[in-house]
Design an enzyme around this catalytic site. Sequence first.
Site, PDB file in Angstrom:
ATOM      1  CB  SER A   8      -6.903 -82.007 -25.402  1.00 48.36           C
ATOM      2  OG  SER A   8      -6.411 -81.739 -26.702  1.00 48.36           O
TER       3      SER A   8
ATOM      4  N   PRO B 117      -8.745 -81.877 -32.722  1.00 50.41           N
ATOM      5  CG  PRO B 117      -9.272 -79.875 -31.637  1.00 50.41           C
ATOM      6  CD  PRO B 117      -9.396 -81.366 -31.494  1.00 50.41           C
TER       7      PRO B 117
ATOM      8  CG  ASP C 132      -9.153 -87.429 -35.941  1.00 47.09           C
ATOM      9  OD1 ASP C 132     -10.246 -87.499 -36.553  1.00 47.09           O
ATOM     10  OD2 ASP C 132      -9.053 -87.418 -34.703  1.00 47.09           O
TER      11      ASP C 132
ATOM     12  CG  ASP D 296     -10.278 -96.320 -37.352  1.00 56.16           C
ATOM     13  OD1 ASP D 296      -9.877 -95.852 -36.265  1.00 56.16           O
ATOM     14  OD2 ASP D 296     -11.139 -97.213 -37.425  1.00 56.16           O
TER      15      ASP D 296
ATOM     16  CE  LYS E 104     -10.294 -90.369 -23.467  1.00 52.24           C
ATOM     17  NZ  LYS E 104      -9.769 -89.037 -23.175  1.00 52.24           N
TER      18      LYS E 104
END
Length: 363
Positions: A201, A235, A253, A273, A318
Amino acid sequence: MSTAKPETALLAYCRPGFEPELAAELTARAGERDHWGHAATERNSGVVRYVCASAALLERQLAFDDLIFARQKLLGLVRLDGLDPKDRITPLLAALETTRETVAAASGGTLRFGDLVVEHSDADEGRELAGLARGFGNALRPALRKPGWLTDKPDARKPRLHVLVHSGTRMELALSRVEDSSPWPGGIPRLRQPPNAPSRSAAKLDEAIHTLLTDEERQTLLRDGLRAADLGAAPGGWTWVLVRAGLRVTAVDNGPLKDPVAGHPQVEHLRADGFRWQPARPLDWMVCDMVEQPRRVAERMAEWFREGWCRNAIFNLKLPMKKRWDETVMCLDLFRAQAGELKALRARQLYHDREEITVFARR
């Protein structure tokens, strides 16, 4: 026998499978400017034409940076069918002669192109034509220079000639203005994956920075000492891109970060969050690649701007499987309405995007 069909049209490339979205966008943008015509395409071709009588004027009025689903914007000139593989150059040169008036208008009357781009679509069938496109380009350049159609060296002051290779017997001629089009063949950035990135990403954010920000913005907005938040960081791909630009990053995260982001001195990992956390003081940047409904993301991003928590942001929306253009318009309108005054708002479906678009916003 080869046939040449002169057809002045706005020609745009997109991600294969997103032709309906680009067709809807071009139709809407053209209608806003009173250029009435129709969008034509083939599913999964990665190419859309908007055909209208005033296509040349539309191409000038519709800025490439304002398009979301287009990777490239061109003015289509001629389509050639039934080309003889033994001699494709002769009919191509003859076809160019039929476009003299259009080319002269685009080049200030000189009838010369400043560069040649021979390309193919990003569809599976198109990628198989890479070798043909490369070899044909090498043969075509000297053939164009001899009668004066092409400058001896690249000249950014003149339009580029594009040859879109559909097959060994079918090609299409188009032109682009350097100042208002993608600089990359096919509109696909040739960028390397950031080294040691913890996820693929990272390439998406790297592309967004190179595509959605101007040169000046990259120099002034991404530099040592600035502070950023990465919402949904794990990640750590996006965090890594910001760290390499010199920023100090709060990675938000509940999931774990991977090396080299985990434990990096410029990174603070908060297990929280991303839809609830807020910074104690305003930040220079916020980035977000969380998987969530686009309307919810748009509202949350608008809150960050409305509350003054960040000055700049890059985030993804998205998209659903259906009515993706409608959802795009609705989400961007919602963001605009709720975010407050903005200095810049740009959106694009990047090469590294899939069912999504990437947005840059600046207060």
